[in-house]
Scaffold this motif. Structure first.
Motif, PDB file in Angstrom:
ATOM      1  N   GLN A   1     106.310   3.828 140.056  1.00 18.20           N
ATOM      2  CA  GLN A   1     106.854   2.475 139.904  1.00 18.20           C
ATOM      3  C   GLN A   1     105.824   1.488 140.463  1.00 18.20           C
ATOM      4  O   GLN A   1     105.892   1.095 141.624  1.00 18.20           O
TER       5      GLN A   1
ATOM      6  N   TYR B   1     103.178  -1.654 141.319  1.00 14.96           N
ATOM      7  CA  TYR B   1     103.307  -3.057 141.713  1.00 14.96           C
ATOM      8  C   TYR B   1     103.292  -3.939 140.465  1.00 14.96           C
ATOM      9  O   TYR B   1     102.482  -3.750 139.557  1.00 14.96           O
ATOM     10  N   THR B   2     104.214  -4.888 140.406  1.00 19.18           N
ATOM     11  CA  THR B   2     104.252  -5.824 139.281  1.00 19.18           C
ATOM     12  C   THR B   2     103.536  -7.109 139.680  1.00 19.18           C
ATOM     13  O   THR B   2     103.676  -7.586 140.812  1.00 19.18           O
TER      14      THR B   2
END
Length: 309
Positions: free
Chosen positions: A34, A36-37
């Motif tokens: 998942q 880092y955005t």
């Protein structure tokens, strides 16, 4: 050049077991599933040569995030692998101690540079901290060679154990990988933290503009977001415990690892890898062990597939 044994070789799995990349779950690496955005980089990040201000912002963020001591220097690089390839040039070749089994690029790089591997005290040492694949942790008392390299590619899950507080000591280089914990391996960003003379020499080896404009911006943003890091550590710990429980139900014994990857003993690693590959789930085995298998963490929607396989 022949490819050394690594995880992430999903194309090989597809060639043997079929399917396309979108159908596979790749657990062969220790990359955060998942990532880092981030906001899209500015157009100038792509079009212009990176300027000193962007490098300065990234280095400042790195110093804050890792609490780098004042006497140590920081260098951003196009991935930790680029630094591993250059480090043997920092000293006249001699003997290097690399406790194993561990990440094999270190030994390959030193061997290519003319160094001889040693099982005891030597002119250089490499400690992978935590170790890959078993998660072994080291301490400052283990640093003994004139040139000591600490590979902390997976240490951001246990920041309290980092050896960065000792980075200013003469002869010390500590490596940080951005791709693992932040899940952005394709960005190709890594760091060397250490005594200023060694970091200056590494910078000269890499040349000007070693990091792309987009990587500078994204890296600075991520390293300036400690709350994301704390939430991520909590989630990784929960998911690692969940994976251990699932594998224990299937008869596997956990041998260690980190919260980004887990190492298990099974009756036959090759058989388990093949069984999972038939369900398009790829894992990591090791040429030196017939019963070790390493699994990274799955994406949020992958747990049921793993349990069923």
């Amino acid at each position: 050049m022949a490819q050394r044994d690594h995880g992430g070789n999903l194309d090989d799995a597809i060639a043997r077991h079929g399917g396309n990349r979108g159908e596979w779950i790749d657990l062969s690496t220790g990359i955060n599933p998942q990532p880092y955005t981030f906001e899209d980089p500015e157009p100038a990040d792509w079009a212009a040569l990176p300027d000193s201000g962007a490098f300065g912002a990234l280095n400042a963020a790195a110093r804050r995030f890792w609490d780098v001591p004042d006497g140590a220097a920081v260098l951003a690089a196009p991935g930790a692998s680029a630094l591993i390839a250059q480090i043997p040039r920092l000293a006249p070749y001699g003997r290097v101690e690399i406790p194993g089994p561990t990440y094999n690029e270190h030994a390959a790089s030193f061997a290519q540079g003319g160094w001889a591997l040693s099982e005891g005290p030597a002119e250089a040492q490499v400690l992978v901290h935590p170790n890959n694949p078993d998660g072994r942790l080291w301490s400052a008392n283990d640093l003994s060679a004139p040139l000591r390299v600490v590979d902390e590619s997976f240490c951001d899950v246990v920041p309290e154990r980092s050896l960065v507080p000792h980075a200013a000591a003469p002869g010390t280089v500590i490596l940080k990988s951005f791709g693992k914990f932040w899940g952005l391996a394709g960005l190709r960003l890594g760091f060397a933290i250490g005594s200023p003379d060694l970091i200056e020499r590494l910078a000269a080896m890499l040349g000007p503009w070693p990091v792309s404009g987009p990587a500078l911006r994204i890296g600075a943003a991520a390293l300036s977001d400690p709350s994301w890091a704390e939430r991520t550590r909590d989630r990784l710990a929960r998911d690692a415990a969940r994976l251990d429980a699932l594998m224990a139900e299937k008869g596997a014994t956990c041998l260690g690892g980190t919260t980004l990857f887990r190492l298990y003993r099974v009756p036959s690693a090759a058989e388990m890898q093949t069984r999972l590959a038939r369900a398009h789930i790829w894992t990591r085995t090791f040429p030196y062990s017939g019963d070790w298998i390493r699994l990274g963490l799955p994406p949020a929607d992958g747990w049921d597939r793993i349990a069923a396989a």
